[in-house]
Each structure stands twice: as C-alpha cells, then as structure tokens.
Design a protein around this motif. Sequence first.
Motif, PDB file in Angstrom:
ATOM      1  N   ASN A  24       2.748 -14.775  -2.977  1.00  0.00           N
ATOM      2  CA  ASN A  24       3.537 -13.543  -2.979  1.00  0.00           C
ATOM      3  C   ASN A  24       4.771 -13.319  -4.181  1.00  0.00           C
ATOM      4  O   ASN A  24       5.303 -12.668  -3.857  1.00  0.00           O
ATOM      5  CB  ASN A  24       3.398 -12.706  -1.800  1.00  0.00           C
ATOM      6  CG  ASN A  24       3.968 -13.085  -1.041  1.00  0.00           C
ATOM      7  OD1 ASN A  24       4.310 -14.396  -1.127  1.00  0.00           O
ATOM      8  ND2 ASN A  24       4.247 -12.799  -0.013  1.00  0.00           N
ATOM      9  N   GLY A  45      -0.097  -8.332  10.406  1.00  0.00           N
ATOM     10  CA  GLY A  45       0.547  -7.155   9.225  1.00  0.00           C
ATOM     11  C   GLY A  45      -1.181  -7.598   7.880  1.00  0.00           C
ATOM     12  O   GLY A  45      -2.301  -7.557   8.148  1.00  0.00           O
ATOM     13  N   THR A  46      -0.801  -7.399   6.320  1.00  0.00           N
ATOM     14  CA  THR A  46      -2.021  -7.694   5.905  1.00  0.00           C
ATOM     15  C   THR A  46      -2.281  -9.175   5.650  1.00  0.00           C
ATOM     16  O   THR A  46      -3.621  -8.913   5.676  1.00  0.00           O
ATOM     17  CB  THR A  46      -0.828  -7.766   4.413  1.00  0.00           C
ATOM     18  OG1 THR A  46       0.207  -6.958   4.289  1.00  0.00           O
ATOM     19  CG2 THR A  46      -1.672  -7.815   3.297  1.00  0.00           C
ATOM     20  N   GLY A  47      -1.794  -9.992   6.568  1.00  0.00           N
ATOM     21  CA  GLY A  47      -2.444 -11.613   7.011  1.00  0.00           C
ATOM     22  C   GLY A  47      -2.146 -11.414   8.618  1.00  0.00           C
ATOM     23  O   GLY A  47      -2.208 -10.131   9.284  1.00  0.00           O
ATOM     24  N   SER A  71      -6.264  -8.121  10.983  1.00  0.00           N
ATOM     25  CA  SER A  71      -5.117  -7.888  10.140  1.00  0.00           C
ATOM     26  C   SER A  71      -5.785  -6.033   9.371  1.00  0.00           C
ATOM     27  O   SER A  71      -6.685  -6.163  10.318  1.00  0.00           O
ATOM     28  CB  SER A  71      -5.383  -8.910   8.471  1.00  0.00           C
ATOM     29  OG  SER A  71      -6.833  -8.611   7.395  1.00  0.00           O
ATOM     30  N   ALA A  72      -4.431  -5.955   8.491  1.00  0.00           N
ATOM     31  CA  ALA A  72      -5.118  -4.665   8.371  1.00  0.00           C
ATOM     32  C   ALA A  72      -6.154  -4.678   7.504  1.00  0.00           C
ATOM     33  O   ALA A  72      -7.274  -3.428   7.812  1.00  0.00           O
ATOM     34  CB  ALA A  72      -3.300  -3.879   7.331  1.00  0.00           C
ATOM     35  N   THR A  73      -6.349  -5.387   6.832  1.00  0.00           N
ATOM     36  CA  THR A  73      -7.720  -5.723   5.377  1.00  0.00           C
ATOM     37  C   THR A  73      -8.615  -5.692   6.752  1.00  0.00           C
ATOM     38  O   THR A  73      -9.946  -5.620   6.817  1.00  0.00           O
ATOM     39  CB  THR A  73      -7.523  -6.538   4.638  1.00  0.00           C
ATOM     40  OG1 THR A  73      -7.166  -7.698   5.222  1.00  0.00           O
ATOM     41  CG2 THR A  73      -6.778  -6.280   2.909  1.00  0.00           C
ATOM     42  N   GLU A  79      -8.084 -13.407  11.615  1.00  0.00           N
ATOM     43  CA  GLU A  79      -7.068 -12.725  10.896  1.00  0.00           C
ATOM     44  C   GLU A  79      -8.237 -12.360   9.557  1.00  0.00           C
ATOM     45  O   GLU A  79      -8.237 -10.708   8.929  1.00  0.00           O
ATOM     46  CB  GLU A  79      -6.137 -13.800   9.732  1.00  0.00           C
ATOM     47  CG  GLU A  79      -6.174 -12.959   8.452  1.00  0.00           C
ATOM     48  CD  GLU A  79      -5.319 -14.184   7.201  1.00  0.00           C
ATOM     49  OE1 GLU A  79      -3.689 -14.014   8.113  1.00  0.00           O
ATOM     50  OE2 GLU A  79      -5.384 -14.446   6.761  1.00  0.00           O
ATOM     51  N   SER A 120      -8.006   3.344   5.995  1.00  0.00           N
ATOM     52  CA  SER A 120      -6.790   1.706   6.767  1.00  0.00           C
ATOM     53  C   SER A 120      -7.129   1.542   7.957  1.00  0.00           C
ATOM     54  O   SER A 120      -7.490   3.214   8.485  1.00  0.00           O
ATOM     55  CB  SER A 120      -4.796   2.405   6.372  1.00  0.00           C
ATOM     56  OG  SER A 120      -4.683   3.654   7.192  1.00  0.00           O
ATOM     57  N   SER A 121      -6.248   0.341   8.512  1.00  0.00           N
ATOM     58  CA  SER A 121      -6.647  -0.131   9.455  1.00  0.00           C
ATOM     59  C   SER A 121      -5.606   1.541  11.072  1.00  0.00           C
ATOM     60  O   SER A 121      -6.056   2.236  11.159  1.00  0.00           O
ATOM     61  CB  SER A 121      -6.147  -1.215   9.971  1.00  0.00           C
ATOM     62  OG  SER A 121      -4.160  -0.711   9.179  1.00  0.00           O
TER      63      SER A 121
END
Length: 323
Positions: A89, A141-143, A190-192, A186, A222-223
């Motif tokens: 990232n 989070g994202t992960g 995670s959020a996703t 994860e 979304s989460s």
Amino acid sequence: MTDKKLIGVDLGGTTAKFAIMTMDGEIQQRWSIDTDILDEGSHITPDIIESINHHLDLYNMTPDDFIGIGMGTPGSVNSQEGTVIGAYNLNWKTPQYLRRDIEAGTHMKLAIDNDANVAALGERWKGAGENQPDVAFVTLGTGVGGGIVADGHLLHGVAGSAGELGHVTVEPHGYDCTCGKQGCLETYASATGVVRVARDMAEEYAGNSKLKTMLDDGEEISSKLVFDMAKDADALAIKVVDRVSYYLGLALGNVGNMLNPSYIVIGGGVSAAGEFLRQQVESYFEEFTFPNVKKTTKIRLANLGNVAGVIGAASLALQFNQQ
Ligand SMILES: [Zn+2]
C-alpha cells in the motif's frame, strides 16, 4: 531520570502521523503529513526526515533532546536490520533501509516494527491494556491484524509473524484469503469480510430484512451499515453480526487459552461498533475458553483511537534509554 523526549512515527498508506512524547507517554506535539506513494514510494522516507527536522527547528529542539525515534510501518519488518519489504500500500516493492536512511537524515536512533505491533504497544501502554505485562491486541479494519505482549515483551516469532491473528483459521475450507490459505479470521471479520458474510447469508435468507432487500437490489453496503442495522433489529443483520462474533470469539478464545493475557483488546475501524460487538464476541469467547481463562482474561475495546500507533511507535525508542 532524564527529561529527554521520544519521537513516534506511524506510517500509513494515506498519512504519516508524528508525535513528540515524554518518556511517560504524554503527547507534547502532534502533526501529520500526507503519504506520497508515487514513484514506487521513493518520496516517503525523505518526506519523513524532512518533516522531523522541520518540526525540531520549529520547536527549537535538537537531536540531543531525544532518546530516539520509534516507527510503525506496513509490510514485513526486520526490526533487527531496520528494514521493511513488501509494503504494497506504500508501493514499496524492494527492501527499504529505513534505519540507515532515517538515522543518517535526522542524527537520531531509529527503532521500527510493523503497524499492528505498534498499535498493540500503544494500547497496552497508555490505553485499554493498562500497562499490564500480558496483553493481546486485535485490530479489525480493512484487514485484521494483531500484536501480542507476553511477560512484558512484544512477540515477533522466528520471522516476525507472531501475533498475525488475521490468519488464524476459523473455518477449515472457508473463504479464500489473500495469503493463499482458506478460512482465515480476516476473511470474515475485516470490513470487507463482514460485507462478504452479509452477501452470502442474504442469498439463503428467506425472511423479512431491509439489509436483504438492499443486497438483492445491488446496493453498496458497508460493515458499519450492517452493525447499525443489527442495532436497529434487522433480522438478517443480527444473524450476520452473530456469525462474525462467533468467528472472533473462536479465534480470541484460543488466543486466551494459549496466552491467558489480562486483556484482549479489540481495535480498528470495525470496532467502532463498540459495546454491541464486544458483548457478542465475549459471549462466544466464554464458550470457547476453559474456566480459568474465562475467569481471568477480559475482552475490552481499544480506547486510544488512531493515536495508538504513534504512541506505541514512540515507546519503541525507550529501548535506547538503556543503552
Ligand atoms: Zn490468511
């Protein structure tokens, strides 16, 4: 006792946060800069050096006023060597010699660790961990990341992967994970992951649910929306949160069985769901822990928010005080 200060740097994909702190962990100055990931991330390290030197000038301070700099970064960190690789990232594809470059640029010592570990150190030192010697931290989070402090020491393992709670298997042959394995925490928490669980459960769900209608209509969710709808008693959203809490309770239960920390602290964006999420994770946690762990290890919410990383990063520099 010295009144020298610490510098903490929490490097992320969008911003780098900085703090000047006392050795007791009190923040005296705080600032941030945008992370410029262009040109393979080659501006990031020079920007950090420039920002530190600029702020020392601004506050009339010199490198002699500091014990050193501690820094948290994404990617695979070699704390011994002071290097990081694979921070995608940040567009860092080749090894980055952070210690060599930042020490040369600032004339201060640098200690580094990965971002989840420094957040764990921050929450343990000044947050929900109450400076206890045994604290585990999971960030949603994202992960999903994690960090473990045992007997007062951050665990690294033989290759820096200790505390990678995101890749604990919670469902054999479950969802494919980016790590190449299946059924990692994860992929569910995670959020996703939460959104993915919601989509799959909506397909099989036959009852009345606004969340199901939205998913069937192809709307983006979304989460946060899933948790908000569960709080508003949407029948499908409640089932989704229950499923996610089950996987978290299973993973954290086994962290408890193995390490028996005082606290397992839940942080990260998804943890904004707060006490609602914590209680449900705790009830599964209790189901999956044996009596002495159930009685002595507590599930808590992180309470430092996004300064956990910079506080924990600064604490890495404390090691230079003993040298
Ligand atoms: Zn994985």
